[in-house]
Design an enzyme around this catalytic site. Structure first.
Site: not given
Length: 296
Positions: A20-21, A24, A26, A147, A172
């Site tokens: 996920g780079a 955000g 990442g 999280s 989530y």
């Protein structure tokens, strides 16, 4: 003294895989690691976007060693192909960062709810497949990003498709609990390995990332407004996972989060884990259920 990215040491000779780079947390993580000489593999679903990010990082840091590896964490075939390509070289650190949030109910081809599949199951499979490459490193490490909402999550491993009443927030939070339980169970299992992988956890607090814009309707509007008004920047939110990825001597099972009130913002520090994340029976059951689902 507060820990900042400026305290990251020279990472030359080390290879990092960051999922996920492209945006955000990442993106910030990849940027800071590349700036300090690390070889950074951007493990992303959209390869074209990944190449754009890689070019951006090379312009910002001439000589940066950045490459793109396509991986769709909802597709086991894609994960296997990416792991085979990435695993041709040693991997020092895997940062399980990618995630989705606040999406409507849907079930994947594996029969699991989408948050659980993308946030946990895809990373579970990727970690397992990259384990041989990690063990070729002198000090391998896996950083799993969870999280603070994992403390509100509930895992029903008999209903991974969420046939009960569904809310995006509950799903989530459950997936983030799965992240935390997995990371602790990995640390537990690696204790007896002759070539142990150090498994650590991080959470970004409340950070204004693209995830804040994913909700729809009134919920989505409120998330975006709150993110702009109250959340810390992605640069601050990425610090805990950068600390977890680079700080020497970090013990297996360490949990890094912001030091501010309620763990919502601030600089990285070691923080206590929830009882659910540390539950060995839940860890065993999640591991076995995950193996059943990915065929491992």
């Amino acid at each position: 003294m507060n820990w900042t990215a400026e305290r990251i040491g020279d990472q030359k000779g080390r290879t990092f895989v960051v999922t996920g780079a492209t945006s955000g947390l990442g993106l910030v993580t990849a940027r800071e690691l590349a700036a300090r000489g690390g070889r950074v593999l951007l493990a992303v679903r959209d390869a074209a976007r990944g190449e754009d990010v890689a070019a951006l990082l090379r312009r910002a840091h001439p000589g940066a060693d950045v490459a793109v590896r396509r991986v769709d964490l909802l597709d086991l075939g894609s994960i296997r192909r990416a792991a085979a390509e990435i695993g041709s070289e040693p991997v020092d650190v895997l940062v399980n960062n990618a995630g989705i949030s606040m999406v409507g109910h849907s079930v994947t081809a594996l029969g699991t709810e989408r948050h659980f599949a993308a946030n946990h199951l895809g990373h579970f499979a990727l970690t397992a497949l990259l384990a041989p490459a990690l063990r070729r490193s002198p000090a391998p490490r896996v950083v799993t990003v969870t999280s603070y909402l994992h403390e509100k999550g509930e895992l029903d491993l008999d209903d991974v498709a969420w046939t009960r009443k569904y809310t995006p927030l509950a799903a989530y939070s459950a997936s983030k609990l799965a992240n935390a339980v997995f990371a602790v169970e990995l640390a537990r299992r690696e204790e007896s390995s002759p070539t142990p992988i150090t498994s650590v956890l991080a959470h970004p607090g409340y950070s204004n990332t693209p995830m804040q814009s994913k909700g729809s309707g009134l919920t989505g509007i409120l998330m975006r407004v709150a993110g702009r008004l109250f959340a810390q920047s992605p640069e601050m939110g990425a610090l805990p996972q950068l600390f977890a990825a680079t700080e020497p001597g970090l013990a297996a099972g360490s949990y890094v989060g912001p030091d501010g009130r309620g763990g919502r913002s601030g600089h990285p520090t070691l923080v206590p884990l929830s009882a659910a994340a540390r539950d060995p029976e839940l860890g065993r059951r999640l591991w076995e259920r995950s193996e059943q689902l990915v065929g491992g």
